[in-house]
Enzyme design. Structure first.
Site, PDB file in Angstrom:
ATOM      1  CB  THR A  12       1.720  17.740  30.931  1.00  0.00           C
ATOM      2  OG1 THR A  12       3.005  17.801  31.532  1.00  0.00           O
ATOM      3  CG2 THR A  12       1.781  16.819  29.728  1.00  0.00           C
ATOM      4  CG  ASN A  65       9.224  19.439  33.781  1.00  0.00           C
ATOM      5  OD1 ASN A  65       8.555  18.431  33.965  1.00  0.00           O
ATOM      6  ND2 ASN A  65      10.283  19.708  34.503  1.00  0.00           N
ATOM      7  CD  GLU A 116       9.989  18.593  29.888  1.00  0.00           C
ATOM      8  OE1 GLU A 116      10.328  17.763  30.751  1.00  0.00           O
ATOM      9  OE2 GLU A 116       8.818  18.792  29.552  1.00  0.00           O
ATOM     10  CG  ASP A 124      11.064  15.430  33.350  1.00  0.00           C
ATOM     11  OD1 ASP A 124      10.782  15.682  34.541  1.00  0.00           O
ATOM     12  OD2 ASP A 124      10.215  15.412  32.441  1.00  0.00           O
ATOM     13  CB  SER A 156       8.739  11.563  28.987  1.00  0.00           C
ATOM     14  OG  SER A 156       7.399  12.021  29.055  1.00  0.00           O
TER      15      SER A 156
END
Length: 575
Positions: A375, A395, A414, A417, A446
């Site tokens: 990130t 990610n 992602e 997540d 997130s």
């Protein structure tokens, strides 16, 4: 000595109070910074943002240019195949807005596609390849920023990224090491091999990485805006690439992606007005909750071990609520009023034993996996007083590992997540339940927490990568600024963290001294002291008293150097 408050968790000086969403920081419209400042994780990205300012653009144009360049030079961390959050302050309107460009779940999403034949979570499908990828949001965010808030056309702001993608840039150690760790996955996919193995072998430090297909994709985005990515040539290649590898995306869900403008969360701490991230970020809620829990103690009168214990217990409870209650507010009812209320915090505070750790049920004692490469964050202030805090990601390292052939677009992973199997931890050791279960079109929860803090004397922009550790990085950064530290000292401070699962305190070298570790262990805490460093905090500050700009770029990662930041401070344009 200014670091006493953080070492051993000392000196969390006062409380934050949740205040109504209608609250806004008061800034004199006549007062403006004497120039512009940008802090990012790569010098080329900072320079691209400055180019936008020099061309007559504002902070929002600089954000487009910086974001796009990071997508080119930091594919390990973020890219236009991923998403992000952009917290904006429009100085002229004296308005803050949160741009949600989080990825969305494809229409083919159902929890069972991520389970193996025995009903267990299949990490390979969740983390690698086409099934791990959500519909990208970052290209739409760049178009939205340029059209609604910027002054310059995309052809201008994307030009530096297009040039570097075509001509190449020197591969640095983090890219090469990250590729080596993900090579078995990345080399499954033809599109990825065509980019990273173009010269016949794996990337090496000092070699030039060229991405001509990505340059073409960015050109189409610059020329055609939204349709340049989500419809037409690029969209067809994305759909074909996903299908070729066994995934299921549809043309209408690509064309149907939209960013969301959301009301930021607003908090009060001492003389600071804090503007931060609402759901689907969990960061703002957790920050508010932690500080309101801690408001019940005079922390300055406690010894170091007990102060650390109370901070950790507050973190533990906030992360528990993150797991249970938070998700995409377009799909689930998030109890924001309750989670950020003083009464609820008082109830949580009452459950904390002053001398004993609260065991986190159903948890192991393994250290939390890190996300510091995957990130990125940048912070911007311009001469008009506009501000941007932006955190963007794909990610895990290099996202899904898959580039759709002919696009140069490295797809995110992602989907991991989401709570793909309720109660089962994801790659970062974080669990989730129904509030964050996957559904078509839904945005995954997130921890990205881009934030502003402002006092009568200062305005500060900050944020960080770090997976579930982002929230505590921002928390400790805010406390460091409140203690009077300068931006570069803030980003360099050692960090500690607790996230409910796993049941352990993680601490960088120097964050907790030996006596404090021993005392915490006697209380029942598991302490993983001296862990590898994490995060990549980026911050800029406007001192209104002296009308000067400064900033800090995290020294933990290449590019995190004071000289990079100094290049980013520009004088105000002549009248």
């Amino acid at each position: 000595m200014r670091r006493w408050w953080l070492v051993a968790g000392r000196g969390l000086l006062a409380l934050w109070l949740a205040v109504p969403a209608a609250f806004a920081a008061e800034v004199s419209p006549q007062q403006h910074p004497a120039g512009a400042a940008i802090a990012s994780a790569h010098a080329l990205a900072t320079e691209a943002g400055l180019d936008a300012i020099r061309a007559g653009g504002n902070a929002f144009d600089a954000a487009v240019a910086t974001s796009a360049m990071l997508s080119v030079v930091e594919p390990i961390s973020s890219g236009i195949g991923g998403g992000g959050f952009f917290l904006l302050h429009d100085a002229k309107a004296n308005r803050d807005v949160f741009i949600d460009a989080r990825e969305t779940a494809p229409e083919s999403t159902t929890p069972d596609v991520y389970l193996d034949k025995d009903g267990a979570l299949d990490p390979d499908r969740a983390e690698n390849g086409p099934w791990s990828a959500g519909i990208p949001g970052l290209p739409a965010a760049l178009v939205h920023l340029a059209a609604k808030y910027g002054k310059l056309p995309l052809k201008t702001t994307l030009a530096p990224a297009i040039r570097v993608a075509r001509e190449g840039f020197p591969i640095y150690e983090r890219l090469a090491v990250g590729y080596a760790s993900r090579s078995k996955v990345m080399e499954r996919y033809r599109g990825t091999r065509e980019v990273f193995l173009a010269d016949g072998d794996a990337p090496k430090v000092g070699e030039t990485l060229k991405q001509p297909d990505l340059a073409r994709t960015l050109e189409l985005l610059a020329e055609r805006g939204f349709d340049g990515f989500y419809r037409g040539e690029v969209a067809k290649k994305l759909l074909a690439g996903v299908k070729q590898e066994g995934g299921k995306w549809r043309a209408d869900e690509l064309a149907g992606y939209r960013v969301r403008e959301r009301e930021p969360l607003r908090l009060k701490y001492r003389d600071w007005d804090i503007t931060t991230s609402p759901p689907p970020s969990s960061g703002g809620v957790a920050l508010a909750q932690i500080l309101q829990i801690l408001s019940g103690w005079d922390l300055q009168k406690l010894d170091a071990p007990q102060r650390t214990h109370l901070v950790v217990e507050a973190m533990r409870r906030a992360y528990r609520d993150r797991t249970i209650y938070l998700g995409d507010p377009d799909f689930v009812e998030v109890p924001l009023v309750r989670l950020t209320s003083r009464d609820y915090a008082a109830g949580l505070r009452a459950s904390i034993h002053p001398d004993k750790a609260t065991p986190s049920a159903l948890l192991s004692g393994q250290p939390a996996p890190l996300e510091d490469e995957e990130t990125t964050h940048f912070s911007i202030i311009d001469a008009e007083g506009n501000r941007v805090a932006a955190t963007q990601t794909v990610n895990l390292l290099y996202g899904s590992g898959m580039i759709a052939p002919g696009t140069g677009v490295l797809l995110n992973d992602e989907m991991d997540d989401f709570a793909l199997k309720p109660g089962t931890p994801n790659a970062f050791g974080v669990m989730g339940f129904e509030a964050n279960a996957p559904k078509p079109g839904k945005r995954m929860l997130s921890s990205m927490t881009p934030s502003f803090i402002e006092s009568p004397d200062k305005a500060i922009v900050l944020g960080a990568p770090g997976g579930s550790r982002i929230i505590t990085q921002v928390l400790l950064g805010i406390l460091a600024f409140d203690a009077g530290m300068d931006p570069q000292a803030v980003v360099a401070l050692p960090r500690y963290h607790h996230q409910w699962f796993p049941d352990a305190i993680s601490a960088e070298p120097g964050a907790l001294d030996a006596a404090t570790v021993q005392a915490l262990q006697a209380m029942g805490h598991t302490v993983n002291a001296g862990e590898p460093t994490w995060g990549n905090l980026q911050t800029v500050q406007w001192d209104k008293r002296t009308n000067t700009l400064s900033g800090g770029s995290d020294p933990r990662k290449p590019g995190g150097r004071a000289d990079v930041l100094l290049k980013a401070v520009l004088p105000a344009p002549s009248p």
